[in-house]
Write an enzyme that holds these catalytic residues in place. Structure first.
Site, PDB file in Angstrom:
ATOM      1  N   LYS A   1     -14.723 -52.288  -0.294  1.00 26.97           N
ATOM      2  CA  LYS A   1     -13.560 -51.422  -0.461  1.00 26.97           C
ATOM      3  C   LYS A   1     -13.943 -50.133  -1.167  1.00 26.97           C
ATOM      4  CE  LYS A   1      -9.315 -51.349  -3.066  1.00 26.97           C
ATOM      5  NZ  LYS A   1      -8.563 -51.987  -4.094  1.00 26.97           N
TER       6      LYS A   1
ATOM      7  N   LYS B   1     -16.438 -53.123  -4.865  1.00 27.52           N
ATOM      8  CA  LYS B   1     -15.285 -52.227  -4.995  1.00 27.52           C
ATOM      9  C   LYS B   1     -15.726 -50.984  -5.746  1.00 27.52           C
ATOM     10  CE  LYS B   1     -10.637 -51.932  -6.915  1.00 27.52           C
ATOM     11  NZ  LYS B   1      -9.522 -52.692  -7.510  1.00 27.52           N
TER      12      LYS B   1
ATOM     13  N   SER C   1      -5.359 -46.877   0.428  1.00 31.02           N
ATOM     14  CA  SER C   1      -4.193 -45.995   0.506  1.00 31.02           C
ATOM     15  C   SER C   1      -4.542 -44.556   0.890  1.00 31.02           C
ATOM     16  CB  SER C   1      -3.461 -46.022  -0.829  1.00 31.02           C
ATOM     17  OG  SER C   1      -4.337 -45.688  -1.890  1.00 31.02           O
TER      18      SER C   1
HETATM   19  C1  PBG Z   1      -6.190 -52.987  -8.448  1.00 33.16           C
HETATM   20  C2  PBG Z   1      -6.327 -52.452  -7.083  1.00 33.16           C
HETATM   21  C3  PBG Z   1      -6.455 -51.116  -6.638  1.00 33.16           C
HETATM   22  C4  PBG Z   1      -6.419 -51.145  -5.244  1.00 33.16           C
HETATM   23  C5  PBG Z   1      -6.296 -52.472  -4.884  1.00 33.16           C
HETATM   24  N1  PBG Z   1      -6.276 -53.259  -6.023  1.00 33.16           N
HETATM   25  C6  PBG Z   1      -6.434 -49.859  -7.355  1.00 33.16           C
HETATM   26  C7  PBG Z   1      -7.464 -49.452  -8.286  1.00 33.16           C
HETATM   27  O1  PBG Z   1      -8.480 -50.088  -8.471  1.00 33.16           O
HETATM   28  O2  PBG Z   1      -7.181 -48.430  -8.886  1.00 33.16           O
HETATM   29  C8  PBG Z   1      -6.471 -49.941  -4.332  1.00 33.16           C
HETATM   30  C9  PBG Z   1      -5.856 -50.126  -3.011  1.00 33.16           C
HETATM   31  C10 PBG Z   1      -5.562 -48.899  -2.254  1.00 33.16           C
HETATM   32  O3  PBG Z   1      -5.874 -47.763  -2.667  1.00 33.16           O
HETATM   33  O4  PBG Z   1      -4.987 -49.042  -1.176  1.00 33.16           O
HETATM   34  N2  PBG Z   1      -7.296 -53.116  -9.223  1.00 33.16           N
END
Ligand code: PBG
Length: 327
Positions: A250, A197, A276
């Site tokens: 991701k 991630k 998103s």
């Molecule tokens: C929480 C999380 C995030 C996303 C999924 N789980 C946000 C982040 O790490 O700030 C992002 C998902 C998206 O942008 O669609 N840790």
């Protein structure tokens, strides 16, 4: 004379279908949902057109639609009634996510329920774990955070989640959660690890959707540097060793090389998260009339499949399932 004419196989729709290497099906899609505490809530998310936070009592039509479209799974995020420094509303059995899990399992037991496990939606400071004492340092303490992530995971498993998906990027989170789940008798609950991630600008709209923007600092001390591909493989390797059942990369669109490299080296089911910002970009351009939404979205999804993802978490899940059906 031209001997090789690849165009011969592109001549008719039937030929093109015959030689198509990758297909996208509703089976490959996972629909994220934002579940808010309270009742009667349908709160549209400005930066994610077509998406809204829903309270548990408003979920039924959404769940029925997802099930009718043959989408096999949902991924749940919670917007709690209260936030504190440790994110304790994340493991409240009456919090929005456990309530939603029970409601979904009553309404559509065939649907796979995945619960995201992170505390950034539940902490007052918006970071993904417990902070060091030094005020404003934004330093998230790894090992104490493992304990609370494990509590959240067990709470969601108790409520009936099929899969928990740790996304906090703490070292050792998969092993800690596996141990806690097993100790609580949830040996059958699977772990989908957000293995690679990245600290991505593409999460912008989600932070509005989940009300989880860090109050100060950023997540670069725990999420990965977008410049690092080899390190992503190391993260995956560790999570596989810790007992992950599925792994995730991701975001998706800007990380197709990482998806492809992980696919080549590992044999677990591979999930990619079209986040998103990827959704918002296509939506915005389509609203301006600059891009064809359906074709752009489907092309973005088939590219993620072609790179090697088995499944895609996407805010286009319902639309895509409809578009595939009508092609
Ligand atoms: C929480 C999380 C995030 C996303 C999924 N789980 C946000 C982040 O790490 O700030 C992002 C998902 C998206 O942008 O669609 N840790």
């Amino acid at each position: 004379m031209i001997i090789n004419r690849p165009r011969r196989l592109r001549r008719t729709p039937a030929l093109r279908r015959m030689v198509r290497e990758t297909v996208l099906s509703a089976d490959d899609l996972i629909a994220p949902l934002f579940v808010a505490a309270g009742s009667g809530i349908v709160r549209p998310i400005r930066s994610m057109p077509g998406y809204a936070q829903l309270s548990v009592d408003q979920l039924d039509p959404e769940i029925n639609e997802i099930a009718e479209l043959q989408i096999p799974a949902v991924l749940l995020f919670g917007i709690p009634a209260y936030k504190d420094p440790t994110g304790s509303s994340g493991w409240d059995p009456e919090g929005p996510v456990p309530q939603a899990i029970r409601a979904i399992k009553r309404l559509a037991p065939q649907l796979t329920v995945i619960a995201d496990v992170c505390v950034c939606e539940y902490t007052s400071h918006g970071h993904c774990g417990i902070l060091a004492e030094t005020p404003g340092s934004g330093d998230v303490l790894n090992d104490p955070t493992l304990e609370i992530l494990a509590r959240c995971a067990v709470t969601y498993a108790d409520a009936g989640a099929d899969i928990v998906a740790p996304s906090a990027m703490m070292d050792g989170q998969v092993a800690a959660i596996r141990t806690a789940l097993d100790a609580a008798g949830h040996t059958h609950v699977a772990i989908l690890s957000y293995a690679a991630k990245f600290a991505s600008a593409f999460y912008g709209p989600f932070r509005e959707a989940a009300e989880s923007a860090p109050a100060f600092g950023d997540r670069r001390a725990y999420q990965m540097d977008p410049a690092n591909g080899r390190e992503a493989l190391r993260e995956v390797e560790l999570d596989v060793a810790e007992g992950a059942d599925m792994i995730m990369v991701k975001p998706a669109g800007a990380y197709l090389d990482v998806i492809s490299a992980v696919r080549q080296r590992y044999h677990l089911p591979l999930v990619a998260y079209q986040v998103s910002g990827e959704y918002a970009m296509i939506k915005a351009a389509a609203q301006l009339g600059w891009l064809d939404e359906c074709r752009t979205a489907l092309e973005s999804l088939i590219a993620i499949r072609r790179a090697g993802a088995d499944m895609i978490i996407t805010y286009f899940a319902k639309d895509a399932a409809r578009w595939i059906g009508s092609e």
